[in-house]
Design a protein around this motif. Structure first.
Motif, PDB file in Angstrom:
ATOM      1  N   ALA A  41       1.036  -1.307  -0.017  1.00 13.75           N
ATOM      2  CA  ALA A  41      -0.115   0.036  -0.048  1.00 13.75           C
ATOM      3  C   ALA A  41       0.630   1.216   0.063  1.00 13.75           C
ATOM      4  CB  ALA A  41      -0.865   0.151   1.207  1.00 13.75           C
ATOM      5  N   LEU A  42       2.173   1.221   0.504  1.00 12.30           N
ATOM      6  CA  LEU A  42       3.086   2.248   0.599  1.00 12.30           C
ATOM      7  C   LEU A  42       3.815   2.418  -0.559  1.00 12.30           C
ATOM      8  CD1 LEU A  42       4.167   1.987   4.238  1.00 12.30           C
ATOM      9  CD2 LEU A  42       2.174   3.443   3.385  1.00 12.30           C
ATOM     10  N   THR A  43       3.961   3.626  -1.271  1.00 12.76           N
ATOM     11  CA  THR A  43       5.177   3.791  -2.193  1.00 12.76           C
ATOM     12  C   THR A  43       6.546   3.870  -1.461  1.00 12.76           C
ATOM     13  OG1 THR A  43       5.106   6.250  -1.855  1.00 12.76           O
ATOM     14  CG2 THR A  43       3.382   5.561  -3.362  1.00 12.76           C
ATOM     15  N   PRO A  44       7.500   3.613  -2.544  1.00 11.59           N
ATOM     16  CA  PRO A  44       8.853   3.657  -1.961  1.00 11.59           C
ATOM     17  C   PRO A  44       9.347   4.750  -1.031  1.00 11.59           C
ATOM     18  CG  PRO A  44       8.930   2.683  -4.390  1.00 11.59           C
ATOM     19  CD  PRO A  44       7.412   3.384  -3.880  1.00 11.59           C
ATOM     20  N   GLN A  46       7.444   6.906   0.561  1.00  8.29           N
ATOM     21  CA  GLN A  46       6.379   6.799   1.928  1.00  8.29           C
ATOM     22  C   GLN A  46       7.344   5.705   2.650  1.00  8.29           C
ATOM     23  OE1 GLN A  46       2.725   5.646   0.439  1.00  8.29           O
ATOM     24  NE2 GLN A  46       1.758   7.842   0.774  1.00  8.29           N
ATOM     25  N   LYS A  47       7.804   4.507   2.168  1.00  8.67           N
ATOM     26  CA  LYS A  47       8.414   3.609   2.900  1.00  8.67           C
ATOM     27  C   LYS A  47       9.521   4.073   3.693  1.00  8.67           C
ATOM     28  CE  LYS A  47       6.685  -0.573   0.653  1.00  8.67           C
ATOM     29  NZ  LYS A  47       7.271  -1.807  -0.177  1.00  8.67           N
ATOM     30  N   PRO A  56      11.270  -0.033  10.812  1.00  8.73           N
ATOM     31  CA  PRO A  56      10.537  -1.021   9.968  1.00  8.73           C
ATOM     32  C   PRO A  56       9.329  -1.741   9.990  1.00  8.73           C
ATOM     33  CG  PRO A  56      12.756  -1.931  10.815  1.00  8.73           C
ATOM     34  CD  PRO A  56      12.512  -0.576  11.442  1.00  8.73           C
ATOM     35  N   VAL A  57       9.171  -1.644  11.388  1.00  9.35           N
ATOM     36  CA  VAL A  57       8.027  -2.392  11.929  1.00  9.35           C
ATOM     37  C   VAL A  57       7.266  -1.495  13.009  1.00  9.35           C
ATOM     38  CG1 VAL A  57       6.934  -4.351  13.023  1.00  9.35           C
ATOM     39  CG2 VAL A  57       8.874  -4.698  11.578  1.00  9.35           C
ATOM     40  N   LEU A  58       5.948  -1.470  12.847  1.00 14.28           N
ATOM     41  CA  LEU A  58       5.192  -0.421  13.597  1.00 14.28           C
ATOM     42  C   LEU A  58       4.189  -1.480  14.517  1.00 14.28           C
ATOM     43  CD1 LEU A  58       3.817   2.343  11.275  1.00 14.28           C
ATOM     44  CD2 LEU A  58       5.506   2.542  12.930  1.00 14.28           C
ATOM     45  N   ARG A  59       4.105  -1.088  15.754  1.00 12.31           N
ATOM     46  CA  ARG A  59       3.476  -2.180  16.703  1.00 12.31           C
ATOM     47  C   ARG A  59       2.706  -1.142  17.446  1.00 12.31           C
ATOM     48  NH1 ARG A  59       6.110  -6.786  16.780  1.00 12.31           N
ATOM     49  NH2 ARG A  59       8.399  -6.544  16.581  1.00 12.31           N
ATOM     50  N   ARG A  84      -0.026   7.445  10.271  1.00 14.12           N
ATOM     51  CA  ARG A  84      -0.067   8.869   9.820  1.00 14.12           C
ATOM     52  C   ARG A  84       0.827   9.739  10.298  1.00 14.12           C
ATOM     53  NH1 ARG A  84      -5.535   9.362  11.802  1.00 14.12           N
ATOM     54  NH2 ARG A  84      -6.245   8.371   9.833  1.00 14.12           N
ATOM     55  N   GLU A  85       1.352   9.583  11.809  1.00 12.26           N
ATOM     56  CA  GLU A  85       2.183  10.678  12.215  1.00 12.26           C
ATOM     57  C   GLU A  85       3.435  10.547  11.452  1.00 12.26           C
ATOM     58  OE1 GLU A  85       3.829  13.701  14.368  1.00 12.26           O
ATOM     59  OE2 GLU A  85       1.732  13.145  14.200  1.00 12.26           O
ATOM     60  N   ALA A  86       4.087   9.098  11.208  1.00 11.42           N
ATOM     61  CA  ALA A  86       5.271   9.017  10.460  1.00 11.42           C
ATOM     62  C   ALA A  86       5.160   9.428   8.883  1.00 11.42           C
ATOM     63  CB  ALA A  86       5.505   7.577  10.454  1.00 11.42           C
ATOM     64  N   LEU A  87       4.127   9.422   8.474  1.00  8.10           N
ATOM     65  CA  LEU A  87       3.620   9.993   6.840  1.00  8.10           C
ATOM     66  C   LEU A  87       3.796  11.388   6.703  1.00  8.10           C
ATOM     67  CD1 LEU A  87       1.594   7.246   5.532  1.00  8.10           C
ATOM     68  CD2 LEU A  87       4.062   7.758   4.816  1.00  8.10           C
ATOM     69  N   ARG A  88       3.389  11.837   7.973  1.00  8.25           N
ATOM     70  CA  ARG A  88       3.143  13.528   7.919  1.00  8.25           C
ATOM     71  C   ARG A  88       4.339  14.311   7.653  1.00  8.25           C
ATOM     72  NH1 ARG A  88       3.264  17.643  11.947  1.00  8.25           N
ATOM     73  NH2 ARG A  88       3.989  16.041  13.424  1.00  8.25           N
TER      74      ARG A  88
END
Length: 123
Positions: A41-44, A46-47, A56-59, A84-88
């Motif tokens: 779902a994420l683009t490179p 965004q990743k 690399p892993v969200l928990r 969402r916070e990490a992508l902002r």
């Protein structure tokens, strides 16, 4: 952006703390795990942003409620909030110069303060 549900791994375990037989027998604690690297779902770009900010892993863990279903909802909400916070994207800050009025106010306050301190001195 939407995160496919099949990319979020849910793990269940027993909650900690008191609660009697219900808490000892039921697995109501929920841990939601999202592998950023394996996500389609994420683009490179965004990743890279998410890995740089959150890893690399969200928990996300939820054990607030007695219900496994409600804890599942809470864990997924927390995971989505972290993503969402990490992508902002932060707006770039543009430095500004102080206005003429603010400079004058600052200097006037300094003069007043100087006068107060001068009057404290012995004659």
């Amino acid at each position: 952006m939407t995160v496919p549900v099949d990319e979020i791994e849910l793990r269940f375990s027993r909650s900690s703390g008191p609660g009697g037989q219900h808490a000892q027998r039921s697995e109501t604690r929920v841990e939601a795990v999202f592998d950023v690297e394996a996500s389609a779902a994420l683009t490179p770009v965004q990743k890279r942003r998410v890995v740089a900010r959150a890893g690399p892993v969200l928990r996300a863990v939820a054990q607030d409620e007695r219900s496994q279903w409600r804890n599942r909802e809470l864990a997924v909400e927390r995971l989505v909030a972290a993503l969402r916070e990490a992508l902002r994207v932060e707006r770039p800050r543009r430095p500004t110069t102080p206005t003429q009025a603010s400079r004058e106010r600052r200097l006037a306050e300094k003069r007043r303060r100087s006068e107060v301190k001068r009057l404290r001195k012995l004659p």
